[in-house]
Design a protein around this motif. Structure first.
Motif, PDB file in Angstrom:
ATOM      1  N   PRO A 133      -4.240   6.783  -6.403  1.00  0.00           N
ATOM      2  CA  PRO A 133      -5.233   7.224  -5.414  1.00  0.00           C
ATOM      3  C   PRO A 133      -5.500   6.129  -4.386  1.00  0.00           C
ATOM      4  N   GLU A 134      -5.679   6.523  -3.123  1.00  0.00           N
ATOM      5  CA  GLU A 134      -5.933   5.572  -2.036  1.00  0.00           C
ATOM      6  C   GLU A 134      -7.103   4.650  -2.368  1.00  0.00           C
ATOM      7  N   GLU A 135      -8.177   5.224  -2.937  1.00  0.00           N
ATOM      8  CA  GLU A 135      -9.391   4.438  -3.176  1.00  0.00           C
ATOM      9  C   GLU A 135      -9.210   3.403  -4.304  1.00  0.00           C
ATOM     10  N   ASP A 136      -8.126   3.524  -5.081  1.00  0.00           N
ATOM     11  CA  ASP A 136      -7.905   2.603  -6.209  1.00  0.00           C
ATOM     12  C   ASP A 136      -6.866   1.526  -5.921  1.00  0.00           C
ATOM     13  N   ILE A 137      -6.327   1.519  -4.715  1.00  0.00           N
ATOM     14  CA  ILE A 137      -5.184   0.641  -4.434  1.00  0.00           C
ATOM     15  C   ILE A 137      -5.515  -0.833  -4.643  1.00  0.00           C
ATOM     16  N   GLU A 138      -6.708  -1.276  -4.232  1.00  0.00           N
ATOM     17  CA  GLU A 138      -7.071  -2.682  -4.424  1.00  0.00           C
ATOM     18  C   GLU A 138      -7.142  -3.035  -5.907  1.00  0.00           C
ATOM     19  N   LYS A 139      -7.613  -2.107  -6.731  1.00  0.00           N
ATOM     20  CA  LYS A 139      -7.651  -2.335  -8.186  1.00  0.00           C
ATOM     21  C   LYS A 139      -6.239  -2.455  -8.744  1.00  0.00           C
ATOM     22  N   VAL A 140      -5.338  -1.616  -8.214  1.00  0.00           N
ATOM     23  CA  VAL A 140      -3.935  -1.676  -8.646  1.00  0.00           C
ATOM     24  C   VAL A 140      -3.336  -3.034  -8.291  1.00  0.00           C
ATOM     25  N   PHE A 141      -3.667  -3.520  -7.099  1.00  0.00           N
ATOM     26  CA  PHE A 141      -3.150  -4.825  -6.661  1.00  0.00           C
ATOM     27  C   PHE A 141      -3.597  -5.950  -7.596  1.00  0.00           C
ATOM     28  N   ILE A 142      -4.839  -5.852  -8.077  1.00  0.00           N
ATOM     29  CA  ILE A 142      -5.350  -6.890  -8.986  1.00  0.00           C
ATOM     30  C   ILE A 142      -4.480  -6.983 -10.221  1.00  0.00           C
TER      31      ILE A 142
ATOM     32  N   ARG B  37       0.832  -1.211   0.000  1.00  0.00           N
ATOM     33  CA  ARG B  37       0.000   0.000   0.000  1.00  0.00           C
ATOM     34  C   ARG B  37       0.864   1.257   0.000  1.00  0.00           C
ATOM     35  N   ALA B  38       1.930   1.232   0.793  1.00  0.00           N
ATOM     36  CA  ALA B  38       2.817   2.397   0.854  1.00  0.00           C
ATOM     37  C   ALA B  38       3.494   2.643  -0.496  1.00  0.00           C
ATOM     38  N   MET B  39       3.880   1.572  -1.179  1.00  0.00           N
ATOM     39  CA  MET B  39       4.486   1.700  -2.507  1.00  0.00           C
ATOM     40  C   MET B  39       3.518   2.355  -3.488  1.00  0.00           C
ATOM     41  N   ALA B  40       2.254   1.942  -3.421  1.00  0.00           N
ATOM     42  CA  ALA B  40       1.247   2.497  -4.328  1.00  0.00           C
ATOM     43  C   ALA B  40       1.001   3.978  -4.044  1.00  0.00           C
TER      44      ALA B  40
END
Length: 421
Positions: free
Chosen positions: A191-200, A182-185
């Motif tokens: 954006p904080e709210e998109d982090i889970e999408k980035v992880f996918i 999360r810190a890397m993202a």
């Protein structure tokens, strides 16, 4: 109409040769984990549908085998959606049922609680080689320990089991922390709210590579600068504990204090205590698909096998979904079916402490003579021997070949008139 003799699609019959290997692997796992102080427990295979659809299982929630309501509760006319027809479903993993189990029984369990759970799970996935809709999972979990001792114990126990089961296969534990991810993202500008999408997207790294991940991030609307900064960050550190500490320095001010040092200490301690025999690597691309992970995550990659053969991590928020109070929890699961498949492909033969003997008697043997043979077999079994008593087939050679596949190495032949060895 004749009944169907093949299993339901995605399920399989298990023949004796494979069953021997499965039993052997299960025994090795249980023996190892009990040696680390884990206690065997069991949960039902059917769970409340509300629990299964609680957004804890990621894409697995799309693969649930749902169970229809029964009797008067099944109202087809009033149902508006599929979920109105179901009140339960087959579990898709062991972690969610275990968290419910702990929430319901914590008052009667020690703290910390070290659980060993082995059982079948079901996912309505597309069947392919090595992937079935029913398969066995082998999990160890620790509840009530917020310290890194939990992760260290889990990694040591799992690697000890794998070394016993697959002594000739090299493997590597890949480790990361969701806090670092999360810190890397955030550091890179997502954006904080998109982090889970980035992880996918990042989770596809081993399938589509760095260029594929970059292209998908840009395609999803993120700037090339943000995507490049994120991917370059992954290549700025080494895969050892020092690399974790270096990542902590880079992310200073964004990463939670102590997160990097905690992960580095886990790595240092595991390698110091284990004495080696496997690789341990910090992998900033490691994501793990389940949405419930909150901290340390890990996977095991084995030489000659494309995917992971074990995986897990910390999930400190799940018990709180049941009780309203968060409880530290961490687990590691061995991919039982994948390990069995690796052993089967390698032609593995289960080591026997005692020879397995097959005693074959001639057709038409009188009951008096057969009784003597059975008495002798009972005496041999009392001495700890494995003895199969079976009637001799016409094609004796083929019969021996088939028994040999089941692990029988010694044969005795009994005839009406004389005894032959």
């Amino acid at each position: 109409m004749a009944l169907k003799k093949k299993p339901v699609t995605g399920m399989k019959d298990i023949l004796p040769q494979e069953m021997q290997i499965r039993d052997y692997v299960l025994n090795q796992i249980k023996e190892t984990y009990r040696g680390f102080g884990f206690s065997s427990i069991e949960t039902p295979c059917v769970e409340h549908i509300e629990n299964l659809l609680s957004k804890q299982g990621g894409d697995n929630e799309k693969l649930i085998f749902k169970v229809l309501k029964r009797g008067e509760k099944l109202n087809l006319e009033a149902a508006e959606t599929e979920n109105d027809l179901a009140d339960s479903g087959l579990r898709y993993d062991l972690t969610l049922p275990l968290s419910r189990y702990y929430s319901n029984n914590a008052a009667n369990l020690p703290s910390p609680f070290k659980a060993l759970q082995i059982g079948s799970v079901w996912r309505a996935d597309r069947p392919q080689k090595g992937r079935y809709r029913q398969f066995v999972q082998c999990d160890i979990d620790i509840f009530g320990d917020a310290t890194s001792q939990a992760e260290i114990e889990l990694v040591l126990a799992t690697t000890t089991a794998l070394k016993k089961i697959c002594p000739n296969n090299q493997f590597e534990v890949r480790i990361n922390d969701r806090k670092i991810l999360r810190a890397m993202a955030v550091y890179s500008g997502f954006p904080e709210e998109d982090i889970e999408k980035v992880f996918i997207t990042v989770d596809k790294m081993d399938k589509i590579g760095v260029d594929g991940v970059r292209a998908e991030l840009v395609e999803n609307g993120y700037s090339e600068e943000t995507a490049d900064k994120y991917l370059e960050l992954m290549g700025q550190v080494t895969g050892d504990a020092d690399g974790v500490r270096r990542m902590g320095e880079i992310l200073s001010g964004v990463l939670e204090d102590g997160a990097a040092e905690n992960l580095a200490e886990i790595m240092d301690t595991v390698m110091s205590v284990s004495g080696g025999g496997f690789g341990l690597k910090f992998d900033p691309t490691l994501v793990r698909g389940m949405g419930y992970y909150t901290g340390t995550i890990f996977e095991v990659a084995m030489e000659g096998f494309g995917g992971s053969v074990a995986g897990g991590g910390r999930y400190d928020k799940m018990v709180g979904r049941f009780t309203g109070m968060d409880t530290p929890a961490c687990g590691f699961s061995i991919g039982f079916e994948r390990i069995v498949g690796i052993l089967m492909d390698a032609g593995f033969v289960v080591p026997e402490k005692n020879a397995r003997e097959a005693w074959m008697y001639e057709k038409g043997m009188g009951m008096e003579r057969l009784s003597e043979i059975l008495k002798e077999a009972m005496a041999a079994r009392a001495e700890g021997k494995t003895v199969l008593v079976t009637q001799m087939n016409k094609n004796k050679k083929f019969q021996k070949e088939q028994l040999g596949k089941e692990g029988y190495t010694e044969f005795r032949e009994f005839y009406k008139e004389e005894l032959k060895r």
